[in-house]
Design an enzyme around this catalytic site. Structure first.
Site, short mmCIF file in Angstrom:
data_model
loop_
_atom_site.label_atom_id
_atom_site.label_comp_id
_atom_site.label_asym_id
_atom_site.label_seq_id
_atom_site.Cartn_x
_atom_site.Cartn_y
_atom_site.Cartn_z
N GLU A 26 33.21 24.71 46.11
CA GLU A 26 33.78 24.25 44.92
C GLU A 26 34.69 22.76 45.15
O GLU A 26 35.23 22.80 46.36
CB GLU A 26 34.89 25.30 44.25
N ASN A 71 35.80 27.47 38.67
CA ASN A 71 36.41 26.88 37.48
C ASN A 71 36.18 25.47 37.18
O ASN A 71 36.35 25.13 36.18
CB ASN A 71 38.02 27.42 37.59
N ASN A 171 30.28 29.60 34.40
CA ASN A 171 31.27 30.47 35.36
C ASN A 171 32.47 30.96 34.64
O ASN A 171 33.09 30.52 34.00
CB ASN A 171 31.99 29.36 36.40
N GLU A 172 32.18 32.27 34.94
CA GLU A 172 33.62 33.18 34.50
C GLU A 172 33.92 32.88 33.09
O GLU A 172 35.33 32.65 32.91
CB GLU A 172 34.86 33.20 35.34
N TYR A 243 37.82 39.46 44.33
CA TYR A 243 38.68 39.15 45.32
C TYR A 243 39.45 40.46 45.81
O TYR A 243 39.65 41.03 44.95
CB TYR A 243 39.20 37.86 45.14
N GLU A 291 30.72 35.49 44.02
CA GLU A 291 32.07 35.19 44.61
C GLU A 291 32.61 36.67 45.20
O GLU A 291 32.77 37.55 44.35
CB GLU A 291 32.95 34.64 43.49
N GLN A 351 35.28 31.10 49.60
CA GLN A 351 34.32 29.88 49.81
C GLN A 351 33.63 29.56 51.21
O GLN A 351 34.04 30.51 52.21
CB GLN A 351 34.84 28.58 48.86
O1 AHR Z 1 36.88 30.55 44.43
C1 AHR Z 1 38.09 30.40 43.36
C2 AHR Z 1 38.04 30.65 42.05
O2 AHR Z 1 38.06 31.84 41.73
C3 AHR Z 1 36.60 30.17 41.35
O3 AHR Z 1 36.89 28.66 41.01
C4 AHR Z 1 36.75 30.96 40.03
O4 AHR Z 1 35.33 31.29 39.69
C5 AHR Z 1 37.38 32.19 40.62
O5 AHR Z 1 38.16 32.79 39.69
#
Ligand code: AHR
Length: 500
Positions: A26, A71, A171-172, A243, A291, A351
């Protein structure tokens, strides 16, 4: 502790899509600027890309990469990143309160990706923008010539279209933090219409629609159902993000989050099946887990910092230092993706460089590999082929997030050419696992390679001055005895065993 397992060549889960080992990068922090791109660095090539970072990237054999956000993409104007660099505007990146210089845009990134041998998976801004911009962008990227946008690309020195097939529809967008956050129905309609327009331009395009930002969102899993009810027939994948953290230093519970992820995948699989049945649809929708990673070491600190800083350019952000425990976790999570490869076709480590990443690069300094680089590399190199079922009979434990978690986390793959790869992690904190694994239907297998990560302290990390503190070594003590793989797996150890 005894563990027995059975693998049979005739019992497969699925043909693994190579894109299970994809990545994400990103425009944020130092992922792009002073990550992959740093003109003036002693390792920079003629285009300003760092060769030292590129070597580590190439060694991962990454099939596809999601770009440019995240984001970031939800307020991104892709046109800012094309044409002569000196004419490109500096913009405020609303997602991370930073300055974006636009010195890297689509065409530069495409050069980098081509050199790395990685296919681009492009994300569209469906936050602050919409269908019209998406359509222009796809025409710029994929149309051969003779139209405004394709000729503009040609005038930028790119004669051939890129033929990008993987398109992320935003995205999200379920997240209130997202620029252009939407309700499920509203987003589903936009995704549907955008997918239709994109397919008119690129019939072979694969559309990835946004699922929830994670399985703890209050709207999960209704979001997925409502979105798919609007767009099911026009999309190919639904995205999952997750995550992981271990702030409480409860290692077994941390490892249990792999089982929790399995439930997440299973639940979304159920939603997909429900909507397919409800719509009497003919097409299949799969999961794109675009992700995933460990993200907690500096998360709270970083969050405080970026919310109050004064729009810096390429700041240090989300530079997590991964330890041995994280490497074991990543090995288990990749195993879960292999075990669920009938549903999960694409997955992206989030990432790739500097920002929550397996590769780090100091500004004007060296690049180095984090602990998690290794299980990711082994999976990408040797986790391709047919995922095989592994029936395990062994000790389990209960923790806050899951019950009956097996201490042995294992996945098996029949690779092209008849090699069998087994990824095994002993999650037990203190006990050795005595493995007895029957391999049926193969015949004549021998251990060809055994790599292990073991004997490290859970908090041990690599760093710029000690880049190889936690690395794989050659394993011993595992051997074939007829059609049985036997050996001892030390507590808290990772193993990549190749049989041929
Ligand atoms: O990878 C970091 C952030 O985590 C990304 O920008 C977003 O899509 C997610 O919340």
């Amino acid at each position: 502790m005894q563990v027995s397992a059975v693998i049979h060549r005739g019992f497969a889960i699925a043909e693994i899509d190579d894109r299970l080992y994809s990545a994400f990068i990103e425009h944020m922090g130092r992922a792009i600027y002073s990550g992959i791109y740093e003109p003036g660095h002693p390792e920079a090539d003629a285009n300003g890309f760092r060769r030292d970072v590129m070597r580590f990237v190439k060694d991962l054999q990454i099939p596809a990469i999601r770009y440019p956000g995240g984001n970031f993409v939800s307020a991104y104007r892709w046109e800012d990143g094309i044409g002569p660099k000196e004419d490109r505007p500096v913009r405020l990146d609303l997602a991370w309160r930073s300055k974006e210089t636009n010195q890297v845009g689509l065409n530069e990134f495409a050069v980098w990706a081509k050199d790395a041998g990685i296919e681009m998976m492009l994300a569209l801004n469906l936050g602050s923008r919409g269908l019209e911009d998406a359509r222009n962008y796809v025409e710029y990227v994929n149309h051969p010539s003779g139209t405004f946008w394709s000729d503009l690309r040609r005038s930028h020195g790119v004669a051939d279209p890129y033929a990008v097939t993987m398109w992320c529809l935003g995205n999200e967008l379920d997240g209130p933090w997202q620029i252009g956050h939407k309700e499920a129905k509203e987003y589903g309609r936009l995704a549907d219409e955008t997918a239709k327009a994109l397919r008119a331009l690129t019939p072979k395009a694969e559309m990835i629609v946004c699922g929830s930002s994670n399985d703890e969102m209050p709207t999960y899993p209704d979001w997925e159902r409502e979105v798919l009810e609007e767009c099911y027939e026009n999309v190919d994948y639904i995205s999952l993000h997750k995550y992981f953290g271990n702030s409480s230093h409860d290692t077994l519970n941390f490892f249990g989050k792999v089982e929790e992820t399995g439930r997440y995948i299973q639940a979304i699989g159920g939603v997909i099946d429900f909507v397919k049945a409800k719509k009497r649809a003919k097409n299949d929708v799969h999961i794109c887990f675009d992700e995933w990673n460990v993200w907690y070491h500096k998360r709270e600190d970083d969050s405080r910092r970026w919310r109050s800083w004064d729009w810096p350019e390429a700041p240090d952000l989300l530079e997590e230092d991964y330890n041995f425990e994280d490497a074991l976790f990543v090995g288990c999570l990749l195993n879960e993706f292999i075990r669920r490869s009938d549903r999960v076709r694409i997955a992206c480590i989030a990432q790739l460089v500097n920002v929550i990443a397996p590769i780090r690069a100091e500004k004007n300094g060296p690049a180095w590999r984090q602990t998690i680089y290794w299980p990711y590399q082994f999976a990408s190199l040797y986790g391709r082929g047919r995922a095989l079922r592994v029936a395990v009979d062994g000790p389990t434990y209960d923790c806050q997030v899951a019950h009956d978690v097996p201490y042995l986390d294992v996945a098996a793959i029949e690779n092209a050419g008849g090699t069998v790869t087994i990824f095994a992690i002993n999650r037990h904190l203190t006990e050795t696992l005595d493995l007895d694994c029957h391999l049926g239907g193969f015949g004549g297998l021998r251990v060809a390679e055994h790599r292990t990560m073991a004997g490290y302290g859970l908090r041990e990390t690599n760093g710029p001055t000690a880049p190889d503190a936690v690395v794989p070594t050659t394993g011993t003590g595992v051997a074939m005895d007829g059609d049985r793989l036997r050996g001892k797996l030390a507590p808290l150890s990772y193993h990549m065993i190749r049989l041929s």
